[in-house]
Design a protein around this motif. Structure first.
Motif, PDB file in Angstrom:
ATOM      1  N   SER A 138      -8.238 -19.724 -75.717  1.00  0.00           N
ATOM      2  CA  SER A 138      -8.263 -18.190 -75.288  1.00  0.00           C
ATOM      3  C   SER A 138      -6.986 -17.435 -74.828  1.00  0.00           C
ATOM      4  CB  SER A 138      -9.442 -18.251 -74.376  1.00  0.00           C
ATOM      5  OG  SER A 138      -9.005 -18.853 -72.944  1.00  0.00           O
ATOM      6  N   LEU A 139      -6.119 -18.372 -74.739  1.00  0.00           N
ATOM      7  CA  LEU A 139      -4.915 -17.825 -73.966  1.00  0.00           C
ATOM      8  C   LEU A 139      -3.676 -17.667 -75.045  1.00  0.00           C
ATOM      9  CD1 LEU A 139      -4.397 -20.205 -70.874  1.00  0.00           C
ATOM     10  CD2 LEU A 139      -5.315 -17.573 -71.112  1.00  0.00           C
ATOM     11  N   SER A 140      -2.739 -16.743 -74.851  1.00  0.00           N
ATOM     12  CA  SER A 140      -1.709 -16.695 -75.607  1.00  0.00           C
ATOM     13  C   SER A 140      -0.679 -17.752 -75.500  1.00  0.00           C
ATOM     14  CB  SER A 140      -0.830 -15.209 -75.059  1.00  0.00           C
ATOM     15  OG  SER A 140      -0.202 -15.402 -73.982  1.00  0.00           O
ATOM     16  N   GLN A 141       0.154 -17.758 -76.474  1.00  0.00           N
ATOM     17  CA  GLN A 141       1.190 -18.839 -76.347  1.00  0.00           C
ATOM     18  C   GLN A 141       1.969 -19.033 -75.217  1.00  0.00           C
ATOM     19  OE1 GLN A 141       1.700 -21.514 -79.000  1.00  0.00           O
ATOM     20  NE2 GLN A 141       4.050 -21.449 -79.600  1.00  0.00           N
ATOM     21  N   ALA A 142       2.463 -18.026 -74.795  1.00  0.00           N
ATOM     22  CA  ALA A 142       3.241 -17.974 -73.586  1.00  0.00           C
ATOM     23  C   ALA A 142       2.268 -18.395 -72.087  1.00  0.00           C
ATOM     24  CB  ALA A 142       3.883 -16.490 -73.366  1.00  0.00           C
ATOM     25  N   THR A 159       3.602 -14.617 -67.202  1.00  0.00           N
ATOM     26  CA  THR A 159       3.492 -14.642 -68.785  1.00  0.00           C
ATOM     27  C   THR A 159       4.335 -13.764 -69.380  1.00  0.00           C
ATOM     28  OG1 THR A 159       1.055 -15.345 -68.326  1.00  0.00           O
ATOM     29  CG2 THR A 159       1.695 -14.343 -70.509  1.00  0.00           C
ATOM     30  N   SER A 160       4.441 -12.454 -68.926  1.00  0.00           N
ATOM     31  CA  SER A 160       5.277 -11.397 -69.558  1.00  0.00           C
ATOM     32  C   SER A 160       6.935 -11.980 -69.508  1.00  0.00           C
ATOM     33  CB  SER A 160       5.400 -10.121 -68.586  1.00  0.00           C
ATOM     34  OG  SER A 160       6.140  -9.238 -69.315  1.00  0.00           O
ATOM     35  N   ALA A 161       7.084 -12.500 -68.378  1.00  0.00           N
ATOM     36  CA  ALA A 161       8.842 -13.138 -68.299  1.00  0.00           C
ATOM     37  C   ALA A 161       8.821 -14.216 -69.433  1.00  0.00           C
ATOM     38  CB  ALA A 161       8.988 -13.699 -66.980  1.00  0.00           C
ATOM     39  N   LEU A 162       8.005 -14.981 -69.795  1.00  0.00           N
ATOM     40  CA  LEU A 162       8.116 -16.304 -70.580  1.00  0.00           C
ATOM     41  C   LEU A 162       8.072 -15.522 -72.050  1.00  0.00           C
ATOM     42  CD1 LEU A 162       8.704 -19.069 -71.320  1.00  0.00           C
ATOM     43  CD2 LEU A 162       6.095 -19.607 -71.181  1.00  0.00           C
ATOM     44  N   ASP A 163       6.986 -14.540 -72.096  1.00  0.00           N
ATOM     45  CA  ASP A 163       7.015 -13.889 -73.344  1.00  0.00           C
ATOM     46  C   ASP A 163       8.504 -13.212 -73.767  1.00  0.00           C
ATOM     47  OD1 ASP A 163       4.826 -14.003 -75.121  1.00  0.00           O
ATOM     48  OD2 ASP A 163       3.543 -12.775 -73.885  1.00  0.00           O
ATOM     49  N   THR A 164       9.168 -12.599 -72.631  1.00  0.00           N
ATOM     50  CA  THR A 164      10.304 -11.987 -73.033  1.00  0.00           C
ATOM     51  C   THR A 164      11.414 -12.770 -73.445  1.00  0.00           C
ATOM     52  OG1 THR A 164       9.909 -10.080 -71.354  1.00  0.00           O
ATOM     53  CG2 THR A 164      12.291 -10.525 -71.982  1.00  0.00           C
ATOM     54  N   TYR A 165      11.379 -14.122 -72.978  1.00  0.00           N
ATOM     55  CA  TYR A 165      12.299 -15.055 -73.237  1.00  0.00           C
ATOM     56  C   TYR A 165      12.070 -15.381 -74.725  1.00  0.00           C
ATOM     57  CZ  TYR A 165      14.608 -19.652 -73.624  1.00  0.00           C
ATOM     58  OH  TYR A 165      15.418 -20.571 -73.912  1.00  0.00           O
ATOM     59  N   LEU A 166      10.873 -15.795 -74.958  1.00  0.00           N
ATOM     60  CA  LEU A 166      10.724 -16.464 -75.953  1.00  0.00           C
ATOM     61  C   LEU A 166      11.025 -15.427 -77.324  1.00  0.00           C
ATOM     62  CD1 LEU A 166       6.973 -18.108 -75.767  1.00  0.00           C
ATOM     63  CD2 LEU A 166       9.400 -19.036 -75.808  1.00  0.00           C
ATOM     64  N   VAL A 167      10.700 -14.208 -77.186  1.00  0.00           N
ATOM     65  CA  VAL A 167      10.932 -12.862 -77.808  1.00  0.00           C
ATOM     66  C   VAL A 167      12.552 -12.701 -77.893  1.00  0.00           C
ATOM     67  CG1 VAL A 167      11.211 -10.405 -78.441  1.00  0.00           C
ATOM     68  CG2 VAL A 167       8.822 -11.698 -77.572  1.00  0.00           C
ATOM     69  N   THR A 168      13.217 -13.011 -77.036  1.00  0.00           N
ATOM     70  CA  THR A 168      14.657 -12.853 -76.929  1.00  0.00           C
ATOM     71  C   THR A 168      15.486 -13.746 -77.674  1.00  0.00           C
ATOM     72  OG1 THR A 168      14.592 -11.682 -74.724  1.00  0.00           O
ATOM     73  CG2 THR A 168      16.604 -12.542 -75.215  1.00  0.00           C
ATOM     74  N   ILE A 169      15.031 -15.142 -77.706  1.00  0.00           N
ATOM     75  CA  ILE A 169      15.805 -15.978 -78.334  1.00  0.00           C
ATOM     76  C   ILE A 169      15.147 -16.580 -79.671  1.00  0.00           C
ATOM     77  CG2 ILE A 169      16.750 -16.938 -76.387  1.00  0.00           C
ATOM     78  CD1 ILE A 169      14.219 -19.098 -77.554  1.00  0.00           C
ATOM     79  N   LEU A 259      16.772 -10.476 -70.374  1.00  0.00           N
ATOM     80  CA  LEU A 259      16.245 -11.625 -69.340  1.00  0.00           C
ATOM     81  C   LEU A 259      16.371 -11.285 -67.763  1.00  0.00           C
ATOM     82  CD1 LEU A 259      17.355 -14.692 -71.438  1.00  0.00           C
ATOM     83  CD2 LEU A 259      15.059 -13.671 -71.421  1.00  0.00           C
ATOM     84  N   LYS A 260      17.465 -10.418 -67.556  1.00  0.00           N
ATOM     85  CA  LYS A 260      17.590 -10.077 -66.182  1.00  0.00           C
ATOM     86  C   LYS A 260      16.379  -8.958 -65.891  1.00  0.00           C
ATOM     87  CE  LYS A 260      21.061  -8.328 -63.250  1.00  0.00           C
ATOM     88  NZ  LYS A 260      22.559  -7.592 -63.108  1.00  0.00           N
ATOM     89  N   LEU A 312      13.862 -19.674 -66.454  1.00  0.00           N
ATOM     90  CA  LEU A 312      12.867 -20.923 -66.612  1.00  0.00           C
ATOM     91  C   LEU A 312      12.903 -21.558 -65.218  1.00  0.00           C
ATOM     92  CD1 LEU A 312      14.456 -22.029 -69.924  1.00  0.00           C
ATOM     93  CD2 LEU A 312      12.545 -20.686 -69.566  1.00  0.00           C
ATOM     94  N   GLU A 313      13.943 -21.469 -64.645  1.00  0.00           N
ATOM     95  CA  GLU A 313      13.659 -22.120 -62.928  1.00  0.00           C
ATOM     96  C   GLU A 313      12.440 -21.480 -62.399  1.00  0.00           C
ATOM     97  OE1 GLU A 313      16.596 -23.786 -59.539  1.00  0.00           O
ATOM     98  OE2 GLU A 313      16.780 -21.599 -60.020  1.00  0.00           O
ATOM     99  N   ALA A 314      12.694 -20.259 -62.586  1.00  0.00           N
ATOM    100  CA  ALA A 314      11.586 -19.560 -61.785  1.00  0.00           C
ATOM    101  C   ALA A 314      10.216 -19.946 -62.272  1.00  0.00           C
ATOM    102  CB  ALA A 314      11.695 -18.137 -61.838  1.00  0.00           C
ATOM    103  N   LEU A 315       9.996 -20.160 -63.577  1.00  0.00           N
ATOM    104  CA  LEU A 315       8.806 -20.346 -64.210  1.00  0.00           C
ATOM    105  C   LEU A 315       8.259 -21.881 -63.973  1.00  0.00           C
ATOM    106  CD1 LEU A 315       9.141 -18.283 -67.501  1.00  0.00           C
ATOM    107  CD2 LEU A 315       7.712 -17.962 -65.554  1.00  0.00           C
TER     108      LEU A 315
END
Length: 362
Positions: A138-142, A159-169, A259-260, A312-315
């Protein structure tokens, strides 16, 4: 002959364009700043794979199928025995990916998109003596990655932070791992083989292994007051400042700013250690000033690794897992390039120049 294939054009692609002079990244016709504004991993995956598989789909459909694939993939965790768990996380993850069928179809691609997202959190938990957590369809990938890692539902900001990372790279031109993926795809070996080759290239410290040492640098500096002296002494010793400079970008890496920006909501809501973020800001300012003074003719600015490490450390990801998290995001780019190569390219077979001894004359 150009050592390292510098400036050699080896492929035509519709997937991404890296403009190092302007500091711009375009993915499938969309600039990075627009992609990360409200983007999700499922959205960029649908964008990159559009028209390259045997069926069409939109973001919502891909998200549903990917969630189901995570559930199916989880059964492979049983193969993670003591010998496999003794390996570094990215190597253990690669070993589990190697269990997957080596096809060219959409189901194979879905399994490969799901596999690192499921395997890495499970491996990290098992290495710490904890029980792996099954995916939640039921959840998104991130969101599911973070839940499988920590055992808790992530916050919206996380979730938004990890999504941003996955999109960015998700994709970045013809880098070493993507080129490896295309080389394997050109032999028609299969998508799993392409991804395994790409992971093997990514784990090299000159490609995907640098974010962790950014944290080592911050730990060694300790306080903002030490930044200038520590960085100066590191340069005196001939050391590289981790998180600064890039092979392609002549200006600031646009992914660093993305990412910042993703870190700001975590900082404002108290989900990031404030002292850590303040130290990082001080180190960034000090490093840019020192590099400009000492190397005025070299364009050395912040790259993606600096803020990747902090995010990634923060997550909650340990630094030894950073390369594996990178693979979670980049796999969709590897798959898209592999399919593009298989559909439109030919066997990649460059020539070499022989510089060895010649046989003696008869």
């Amino acid at each position: 002959m150009k050592n390292g294939l510098e400036d050699v054009i080896a492929a035509e692609t519709q997937l991404s364009d890296v403009d190092g002079e302007a500091g711009r990244l375009i993915i499938r016709g969309v600039s990075l700043d627009h992609l990360v504004a409200d983007g999700t991993y499922e959205g960029v995956a649908a964008l990159l794979l559009d028209g390259l598989m045997e069926k069409s789909f939109d973001e919502a459909e891909l998200g549903d199928w990917l969630a189901q694939a995570r559930t199916r993939i989880f059964g492979h965790i049983k193969a993670a025995d003591a010998a496999l768990l003794a390996l570094p996380p990215v190597d253990a993850m690669r070993a589990l990916i190697a269990r997957l069928p080596d096809g060219e179809d959409f189901d194979t691609a879905l399994s490969l998109l799901a596999a690192p997202a499921v395997f890495l959190p499970a491996i990290l938990r098992k290495q710490r003596g904890k029980r792996p957590i099954a995916p939640d369809a039921s959840l998104s990938q991130a969101a599911d990655i973070l839940r499988m890692l920590t055992g808790k539902l992530p916050t919206r900001e996380q979730t938004s932070a990890l999504d941003t990372y996955l999109v960015t790279i998700s994709d970045h031109g013809l880098n070493a791992s993507t080129f490896a993926s295309r080389v394997i795809a050109s032999t028609q070996a299969g998508l799993t083989s392409s991804v395994l080759a790409a992971v093997s290239a990514l784990k090299g410290p000159l490609h995907g292994g640098a974010p962790g040492p950014v944290l080592d640098m911050l730990d060694a500096i300790g306080t903002a007051e030490n930044a200038y002296s520590w960085l100066g002494e590191a340069l005196d010793r001939g050391e590289r400042l981790m998180g600064f400079g890039h092979r392609i970008y002549r200006v600031r890496d646009p992914r660093a700013d993305a990412l910042k920006g993703a870190l700001k909501p975590l900082i404002s809501t108290g989900q990031v250690n404030s002292a850590r973020s303040a130290l990082a800001e001080a180190v960034e300012v000090a490093a840019l000033a020192i590099l400009k003074a000492r190397k005025p003719n070299r364009p050395l600015d912040v790259n993606v690794e600096f803020y990747t490490a902090l995010l990634l450390e923060a997550l909650g990801f340990p630094r030894e897992a950073f390369t594996g998290v990178f693979a979670i995001g980049r796999t969709v780019g590897w798959l898209a390039h592999a399919r593009e190569q298989a559909l439109d390219g030919r066997l990649i077979r460059p020539r070499s120049v022989y510089i060895g001894p010649l046989p003696a004359a008869a």
